[in-house]
Design an enzyme around this catalytic site. Structure first.
Site, PDB file in Angstrom:
ATOM      1  N   CYS A  65       0.883  -1.182   0.000  1.00 44.97           N
ATOM      2  CA  CYS A  65       0.000   0.000   0.000  1.00 44.97           C
ATOM      3  C   CYS A  65       0.912   1.220   0.000  1.00 44.97           C
ATOM      4  CB  CYS A  65      -0.995  -0.027   1.166  1.00 44.97           C
ATOM      5  SG  CYS A  65      -0.295   0.028   2.820  1.00 44.97           S
ATOM      6  N   HIS A  98      13.924 -14.687  13.402  1.00 45.93           N
ATOM      7  CA  HIS A  98      13.433 -14.684  14.786  1.00 45.93           C
ATOM      8  C   HIS A  98      11.912 -14.757  14.902  1.00 45.93           C
ATOM      9  CE1 HIS A  98      17.241 -12.938  16.937  1.00 45.93           C
ATOM     10  NE2 HIS A  98      17.530 -13.895  16.080  1.00 45.93           N
ATOM     11  N   ARG A 109       4.835   4.136  -1.752  1.00 43.76           N
ATOM     12  CA  ARG A 109       5.147   5.559  -1.916  1.00 43.76           C
ATOM     13  C   ARG A 109       6.543   5.919  -1.406  1.00 43.76           C
ATOM     14  NH1 ARG A 109      -0.831   7.515   0.013  1.00 43.76           N
ATOM     15  NH2 ARG A 109      -1.818   7.488  -2.025  1.00 43.76           N
TER      16      ARG A 109
HETATM   17  C1  RB5 Z   1      -3.992   5.306   0.742  1.00 40.62           C
HETATM   18  O1  RB5 Z   1      -4.058   6.689   0.603  1.00 40.62           O
HETATM   19  C2  RB5 Z   1      -3.105   4.941   1.931  1.00 40.62           C
HETATM   20  O2  RB5 Z   1      -3.700   5.357   3.112  1.00 40.62           O
HETATM   21  C3  RB5 Z   1      -2.832   3.450   1.957  1.00 40.62           C
HETATM   22  O3  RB5 Z   1      -2.250   3.055   0.760  1.00 40.62           O
HETATM   23  C4  RB5 Z   1      -1.879   2.976   3.032  1.00 40.62           C
HETATM   24  O4  RB5 Z   1      -0.696   3.712   3.019  1.00 40.62           O
HETATM   25  C5  RB5 Z   1      -2.446   2.839   4.372  1.00 40.62           C
HETATM   26  O5  RB5 Z   1      -1.781   2.397   5.325  1.00 40.62           O
END
Ligand code: RB5
Length: 149
Positions: A65, A98, A109
């Site tokens: 994510c 562990h 990101r």
């Molecule tokens: C999406 O905007 C973001 O909140 C999600 O990808 C993640 O980073 C959440 O933990």
């Protein structure tokens, strides 16, 4: 080795990159989505991948994510899942040696593809040490059983 792979929209680009890398390396990858950068909710994918690992339909799970954080929190709600959010190879090694981690979550990101590939290489090739660490992992499992609803 069988891998279950998933992401939300913020992890989609990195998921696609690591999928190609893992397939090229010979891993059997099942991609549960998402399939585009349209907004979706990360718990839906964390649950699918977590359940695949818990049911032994996959040996390991890989989730992406934006930060990797929400995916780890959500995947860890599935009994039997030990998900870790990883930013470097040293923690990848420790999480396997562990903690017998069985799901890795990545930050789409914040983590470049080459770094993600190195993390996955370490995570997927480092064995669990067992021994005293097995006793501690068993205690984690016991917490799950004590709190079954
Ligand atoms: C999406 O905007 C973001 O909140 C999600 O990808 C993640 O980073 C959440 O933990």
């Amino acid at each position: 080795m069988r891998l279950s792979l998933g992401s939300d929209h913020a992890g989609f680009a990195l998921k696609e990159q690591v999928k190609a890398y893992l397939q090229h390396k010979g891993y059997e990858v099942t991609d549960v989505g998402t399939t585009s950068e349209d907004s979706v909710d990360y718990p839906d994918y964390a649950e699918q991948v977590g359940k695949a690992v818990a049911a032994d339909e996959a040996d390991f799970g890989v989730l992406v994510c934006g930060s990797g954080l929400g995916m780890a929190i959500a995947a860890n709600k599935v009994p039997g899942v030990r998900a870790v959010q990883l930013m470097d190879t040293e923690m990848a090694k420790m999480s396997r040696m562990h903690n017998d981690a069985n799901v890795v979550t990545l930050a789409g990101r914040y983590t470049e593809p080459e770094k993600a590939e190195a993390i996955l290489d370490m995570f997927l090739t480092t064995p669990f040490e067992g021994g005293r660490h097995q006793l501690r992992v068993d205690k984690i499992t016991a917490i799950e059983h004590e709190n079954e609803q």
